[in-house]
Design a protein around this motif. Sequence first.
Motif, short mmCIF file in Angstrom:
data_model
loop_
_atom_site.label_atom_id
_atom_site.label_comp_id
_atom_site.label_asym_id
_atom_site.label_seq_id
_atom_site.Cartn_x
_atom_site.Cartn_y
_atom_site.Cartn_z
N LYS A 160 0.80 -1.21 0.00
CA LYS A 160 0.00 0.00 0.00
C LYS A 160 0.84 1.27 0.00
O LYS A 160 1.95 1.32 0.52
CB LYS A 160 -0.88 0.05 1.25
CG LYS A 160 -2.05 -0.90 1.28
CD LYS A 160 -2.84 -0.67 2.57
CE LYS A 160 -4.05 -1.57 2.66
NZ LYS A 160 -4.79 -1.34 3.94
N ALA A 161 0.24 2.33 -0.55
CA ALA A 161 0.72 3.69 -0.38
C ALA A 161 -0.52 4.58 -0.44
O ALA A 161 -1.53 4.20 -1.04
CB ALA A 161 1.72 4.08 -1.45
N PHE A 162 -0.46 5.75 0.17
CA PHE A 162 -1.59 6.67 0.17
C PHE A 162 -1.21 7.94 -0.57
O PHE A 162 -0.42 8.76 -0.10
CB PHE A 162 -2.04 6.98 1.61
CG PHE A 162 -2.78 5.83 2.23
CD1 PHE A 162 -4.16 5.72 2.10
CD2 PHE A 162 -2.11 4.85 2.92
CE1 PHE A 162 -4.85 4.65 2.66
CE2 PHE A 162 -2.78 3.78 3.49
CZ PHE A 162 -4.16 3.68 3.36
N HIS A 163 -1.79 8.08 -1.77
CA HIS A 163 -1.42 9.17 -2.67
C HIS A 163 -2.48 9.21 -3.76
O HIS A 163 -3.55 8.60 -3.63
CB HIS A 163 -0.02 8.88 -3.24
CG HIS A 163 0.66 10.04 -3.91
ND1 HIS A 163 0.94 11.21 -3.26
CD2 HIS A 163 1.14 10.18 -5.17
CE1 HIS A 163 1.55 12.03 -4.10
NE2 HIS A 163 1.68 11.44 -5.26
N SER A 164 -2.22 9.92 -4.86
CA SER A 164 -3.06 9.84 -6.05
C SER A 164 -2.22 9.23 -7.17
O SER A 164 -1.02 9.04 -7.00
CB SER A 164 -3.58 11.23 -6.45
OG SER A 164 -2.50 12.14 -6.59
N ALA A 165 -2.83 8.90 -8.31
CA ALA A 165 -2.06 8.07 -9.24
C ALA A 165 -2.47 8.19 -10.71
O ALA A 165 -2.30 7.24 -11.47
CB ALA A 165 -2.15 6.61 -8.81
N ASP A 166 -3.03 9.31 -11.14
CA ASP A 166 -3.40 9.45 -12.54
C ASP A 166 -2.16 9.57 -13.44
O ASP A 166 -1.07 9.92 -12.99
CB ASP A 166 -4.27 10.69 -12.75
CG ASP A 166 -5.62 10.57 -12.07
OD1 ASP A 166 -6.06 9.44 -11.84
OD2 ASP A 166 -6.22 11.62 -11.77
N VAL A 167 -2.36 9.29 -14.72
CA VAL A 167 -1.36 9.55 -15.75
C VAL A 167 -1.84 10.73 -16.59
O VAL A 167 -3.02 10.79 -16.96
CB VAL A 167 -1.16 8.32 -16.66
CG1 VAL A 167 -0.30 8.67 -17.86
CG2 VAL A 167 -0.51 7.18 -15.87
N GLU A 168 -0.96 11.67 -16.87
CA GLU A 168 -1.32 12.80 -17.71
C GLU A 168 -0.84 12.56 -19.14
O GLU A 168 0.35 12.33 -19.37
CB GLU A 168 -0.72 14.10 -17.18
CG GLU A 168 -1.15 15.33 -17.98
CD GLU A 168 -0.67 16.64 -17.37
OE1 GLU A 168 -0.89 17.69 -18.01
OE2 GLU A 168 -0.08 16.61 -16.28
N GLU A 169 -1.76 12.61 -20.09
CA GLU A 169 -1.42 12.47 -21.50
C GLU A 169 -2.17 13.51 -22.31
O GLU A 169 -3.39 13.61 -22.20
CB GLU A 169 -1.76 11.06 -22.00
CG GLU A 169 -0.88 9.96 -21.41
CD GLU A 169 -1.07 8.64 -22.10
OE1 GLU A 169 -2.02 8.50 -22.90
OE2 GLU A 169 -0.26 7.72 -21.86
N ASP A 170 -1.43 14.28 -23.08
CA ASP A 170 -2.01 15.33 -23.93
C ASP A 170 -2.88 16.28 -23.11
O ASP A 170 -3.95 16.72 -23.55
CB ASP A 170 -2.84 14.71 -25.06
CG ASP A 170 -2.01 13.82 -25.97
OD1 ASP A 170 -0.84 14.16 -26.22
OD2 ASP A 170 -2.52 12.77 -26.41
N GLY A 171 -2.42 16.61 -21.92
CA GLY A 171 -3.11 17.55 -21.08
C GLY A 171 -4.31 17.00 -20.34
O GLY A 171 -4.99 17.74 -19.62
N GLU A 172 -4.59 15.71 -20.49
CA GLU A 172 -5.72 15.08 -19.80
C GLU A 172 -5.23 14.09 -18.76
O GLU A 172 -4.22 13.42 -18.95
CB GLU A 172 -6.62 14.36 -20.82
CG GLU A 172 -7.30 15.30 -21.81
CD GLU A 172 -8.29 14.55 -22.69
OE1 GLU A 172 -8.54 13.36 -22.41
OE2 GLU A 172 -8.80 15.16 -23.64
N LEU A 173 -5.98 13.99 -17.66
CA LEU A 173 -5.66 13.02 -16.62
C LEU A 173 -6.41 11.72 -16.87
O LEU A 173 -7.63 11.72 -17.03
CB LEU A 173 -6.02 13.57 -15.24
CG LEU A 173 -5.19 14.77 -14.77
CD1 LEU A 173 -5.69 15.24 -13.41
CD2 LEU A 173 -3.72 14.41 -14.69
N ILE A 174 -5.67 10.62 -16.92
CA ILE A 174 -6.24 9.31 -17.19
C ILE A 174 -6.10 8.46 -15.94
O ILE A 174 -5.00 8.33 -15.38
CB ILE A 174 -5.50 8.63 -18.36
CG1 ILE A 174 -5.59 9.50 -19.62
CG2 ILE A 174 -6.06 7.24 -18.62
CD1 ILE A 174 -4.72 9.00 -20.75
N PRO A 175 -7.19 7.86 -15.44
CA PRO A 175 -7.07 6.98 -14.27
C PRO A 175 -6.08 5.85 -14.53
O PRO A 175 -6.08 5.24 -15.59
CB PRO A 175 -8.49 6.43 -14.10
CG PRO A 175 -9.37 7.47 -14.74
CD PRO A 175 -8.57 7.99 -15.91
N ALA A 176 -5.21 5.60 -13.56
CA ALA A 176 -4.15 4.61 -13.75
C ALA A 176 -3.96 3.75 -12.52
O ALA A 176 -2.84 3.41 -12.13
CB ALA A 176 -2.85 5.31 -14.13
#
Length: 230
Positions: free
Chosen positions: A106-122
């Motif tokens: 576990k870790a407690f943070h956020s985790a999206d990927v940014e592609e072409d200025g958009e945040l993608i759930p990852a």
Amino acid sequence: MLLKVTWYGHACFMLEGSKKVLIDPFLTGNPLAPVKPNEVTADVILVTHGHGDHLGDAVEIARNNDCPVVGIHELSRILSAKGVEAVGMNIGGTAKLSGIAATMVKAFHSADVEEDGELIPAGDPAGFVVEMDGQKVYHCGDTDVFMDMQLIGELYEPEVMLVPIGGWYTMGIREAVKAVELVRPRYAIPMHYNTFPVIETNPEEFKKAVEGRVEGVSVVVLKPGESFEF
């Protein structure tokens, strides 16, 4: 066999024993990085989460070395679409490949990927306990302190803990000292600090606090490019 831990700044480390394990390869854009992506060789790449300062140059380095990238399942799907060998796993699992075992914790943070200025759930953020040549290193990833770190210490007994101390985006010194107290490794190495102004802090304060409070733990403060062997 000695295990060599080299810090490339921020949260990027190379573990070298019988294999070379690269973790969170943020080199391009990292003002502290002493090496460039094309100067790095690896057998396995581990990525704790999809933020650019952790995913970093994983795709380029994986292509250059024809090596797998290990991350949480959803992130692995994104990386597979980029033409690399991506190994997806999840919290609590252990991936055994190329002579190492990587347990995702576990870790407690956020985790999206940014592609072409958009945040993608990852998927979710994570840490890794890496076992190689009979020795274990716990990379916390980006996280706050949490009580289950005590379980991580009890279950896996890591000799070395790579712990963020910079604050703002992760735990700061106060929380990191408690995290070390919960895990109780032999050695703690601070990370994720001084890369940018917002996470500037003094690792010597962390060292003093840990060694004054947690018996049996030594803090090793590395400069980018420096190594520690145990």
